[in-house]
Design an enzyme around this catalytic site. Sequence first.
Site, mmCIF file in Angstrom:
data_model
loop_
_atom_site.group_PDB
_atom_site.id
_atom_site.type_symbol
_atom_site.label_atom_id
_atom_site.label_comp_id
_atom_site.label_asym_id
_atom_site.label_seq_id
_atom_site.Cartn_x
_atom_site.Cartn_y
_atom_site.Cartn_z
ATOM 1 N NE ARG A 1 7.130 -3.345 -0.910
ATOM 2 C CZ ARG A 1 5.859 -2.960 -0.806
ATOM 3 N NH1 ARG A 1 4.985 -3.303 -1.717
ATOM 4 N NH2 ARG A 1 5.474 -2.222 0.201
ATOM 5 N NE ARG B 1 -0.698 -2.515 6.281
ATOM 6 C CZ ARG B 1 -0.232 -2.241 5.068
ATOM 7 N NH1 ARG B 1 -1.043 -1.776 4.134
ATOM 8 N NH2 ARG B 1 1.031 -2.438 4.778
ATOM 9 N NE ARG C 1 -1.276 2.029 5.754
ATOM 10 C CZ ARG C 1 -0.441 1.642 4.787
ATOM 11 N NH1 ARG C 1 -0.708 1.897 3.524
ATOM 12 N NH2 ARG C 1 0.676 1.002 5.093
ATOM 13 N NE ARG D 1 5.744 -1.234 5.831
ATOM 14 C CZ ARG D 1 4.599 -0.584 5.998
ATOM 15 N NH1 ARG D 1 4.247 -0.176 7.199
ATOM 16 N NH2 ARG D 1 3.827 -0.345 4.978
ATOM 17 C CE LYS E 1 3.403 1.629 -2.807
ATOM 18 N NZ LYS E 1 3.743 2.228 -1.516
HETATM 19 P P1 ADP Z 1 2.448 -0.323 1.704
HETATM 20 O O1 ADP Z 1 1.088 -0.052 1.138
HETATM 21 O O2 ADP Z 1 2.619 0.315 3.014
HETATM 22 O O3 ADP Z 1 3.552 -0.017 0.756
HETATM 23 P P2 ADP Z 1 1.908 -3.036 1.043
HETATM 24 O O4 ADP Z 1 0.509 -3.323 1.439
HETATM 25 O O5 ADP Z 1 2.197 -2.754 -0.376
HETATM 26 O O6 ADP Z 1 2.449 -1.860 1.965
HETATM 27 O O7 ADP Z 1 2.870 -4.195 1.524
HETATM 28 C C1 ADP Z 1 2.844 -4.640 2.847
HETATM 29 C C2 ADP Z 1 3.924 -5.686 3.025
HETATM 30 O O8 ADP Z 1 3.639 -6.807 2.176
HETATM 31 C C3 ADP Z 1 5.332 -5.258 2.653
HETATM 32 O O9 ADP Z 1 5.991 -4.561 3.702
HETATM 33 C C4 ADP Z 1 5.974 -6.619 2.375
HETATM 34 O O10 ADP Z 1 6.250 -7.321 3.587
HETATM 35 C C5 ADP Z 1 4.848 -7.364 1.667
HETATM 36 N N1 ADP Z 1 4.888 -7.146 0.214
HETATM 37 C C6 ADP Z 1 3.987 -6.493 -0.555
HETATM 38 N N2 ADP Z 1 4.370 -6.471 -1.832
HETATM 39 C C7 ADP Z 1 5.566 -7.117 -1.881
HETATM 40 C C8 ADP Z 1 6.495 -7.390 -2.926
HETATM 41 N N3 ADP Z 1 6.287 -7.006 -4.181
HETATM 42 N N4 ADP Z 1 7.625 -8.074 -2.588
HETATM 43 C C9 ADP Z 1 7.869 -8.485 -1.337
HETATM 44 N N5 ADP Z 1 7.051 -8.234 -0.310
HETATM 45 C C10 ADP Z 1 5.898 -7.554 -0.573
HETATM 46 P P1 ADP Z 2 0.617 3.184 0.154
HETATM 47 O O1 ADP Z 2 -0.317 2.302 -0.632
HETATM 48 O O2 ADP Z 2 1.586 3.919 -0.703
HETATM 49 O O3 ADP Z 2 1.254 2.475 1.291
HETATM 50 P P2 ADP Z 2 -1.825 4.434 1.164
HETATM 51 O O4 ADP Z 2 -2.594 4.741 -0.077
HETATM 52 O O5 ADP Z 2 -2.275 3.322 2.017
HETATM 53 O O6 ADP Z 2 -0.252 4.340 0.819
HETATM 54 O O7 ADP Z 2 -1.770 5.788 2.023
HETATM 55 C C1 ADP Z 2 -1.096 5.840 3.275
HETATM 56 C C2 ADP Z 2 -1.905 6.708 4.251
HETATM 57 O O8 ADP Z 2 -1.835 8.082 3.858
HETATM 58 C C3 ADP Z 2 -3.386 6.380 4.295
HETATM 59 O O9 ADP Z 2 -3.811 6.592 5.617
HETATM 60 C C4 ADP Z 2 -4.032 7.367 3.312
HETATM 61 O O10 ADP Z 2 -5.374 7.652 3.674
HETATM 62 C C5 ADP Z 2 -3.132 8.577 3.484
HETATM 63 N N1 ADP Z 2 -2.867 9.324 2.237
HETATM 64 C C6 ADP Z 2 -2.725 8.835 0.997
HETATM 65 N N2 ADP Z 2 -2.396 9.824 0.117
HETATM 66 C C7 ADP Z 2 -2.298 10.966 0.848
HETATM 67 C C8 ADP Z 2 -1.972 12.334 0.537
HETATM 68 N N3 ADP Z 2 -1.653 12.715 -0.708
HETATM 69 N N4 ADP Z 2 -1.960 13.217 1.554
HETATM 70 C C9 ADP Z 2 -2.244 12.844 2.820
HETATM 71 N N5 ADP Z 2 -2.577 11.588 3.174
HETATM 72 C C10 ADP Z 2 -2.594 10.645 2.207
#
Ligand code: ADP
Ligand code: ADP
Length: 217
Positions: free
Chosen positions: A88, A160, A127, A171, A13
């Site tokens: 979320r 992270r 990541r 998660r 995302k």
């Molecule tokens: P990812 O990119 O792996 O989906 P995020 O960076 O979006 O992770 O979120 C990391 C953490 O921050 C989540 O696991 C949660 O603990 C918190 N968080 C982020 N967005 C929200 C939300 N909309 N509601 C509740 N917690 C959130």
């Molecule tokens: P999210 O915001 O949904 O948690 P990220 O954008 O941080 O996800 O992506 C999670 C991990 O996967 C990162 O290390 C990123 O570089 C990698 N990644 C993202 N999109 C792809 C894809 N389509 N194929 C393979 N790796 C990806």
Amino acid sequence: MRIIIMGPPGVGKGTEASMLEAQFNIPHVSTGDIFRALFRTDDPIGIEAREYIDKGLLVPDELTNRIVETRFRTEDVHHGFIFDGYPRNVAQAEAFTKFLNERNWKVDTVINVDTKDETIIERLSGRRVCPKCGATYHIVSNKPRIENICDNDQTELIQRKDDKPETIKNRLEIYHRETKPVIEYYRKAGLLVNVDGSGDIENTHRQVLKIIGDLKW
Ligand code: ADP
Ligand code: ADP
């Protein structure tokens, strides 16, 4: 253009939202990024949020909705946004709809990127992020030019804390239980479009561009 990008943790995302931000000059809003930035500056909200984030739990809605409202005090997002990681759960989705309705704004589309859990685990565990600028890389699929060094500012990359295996499991469980119902919420609202996130970064981006190209805005 007002877009929400949804999907399981690690599906890509943030990567996709950053590409859209660069291409269309529309602010990318990630609640996760906001929490992490607040934590880096020792802000009490960031410190409180960190307790939940490190365990892989959702930060309470009250705190999360509050940081979203605060983000809207900056005018750039009044003209468009790409939300990633919010809402979320259904309560957040309802609060966000109410917030937007009160301002006569509406979301144009909700893009739901999805793939299987096995792929998610691979992406999350590989990541790496820049602690300084927040750029995201992957040890296999999205490598920096120099191993473990950020392309933008030459800072050493880190993993992270919530990308460790024990927390990833939590998660994913929370995603299936609490976030998946939000997909249904937006489907009923007629806003949902699905994207297959199992391909590479370019593949996801192509599908998203096609959706955006079909929008009237
Ligand atoms: P990812 O990119 O792996 O989906 P995020 O960076 O979006 O992770 O979120 C990391 C953490 O921050 C989540 O696991 C949660 O603990 C918190 N968080 C982020 N967005 C929200 C939300 N909309 N509601 C509740 N917690 C959130
Ligand atoms: P999210 O915001 O949904 O948690 P990220 O954008 O941080 O996800 O992506 C999670 C991990 O996967 C990162 O290390 C990123 O570089 C990698 N990644 C993202 N999109 C792809 C894809 N389509 N194929 C393979 N790796 C990806």
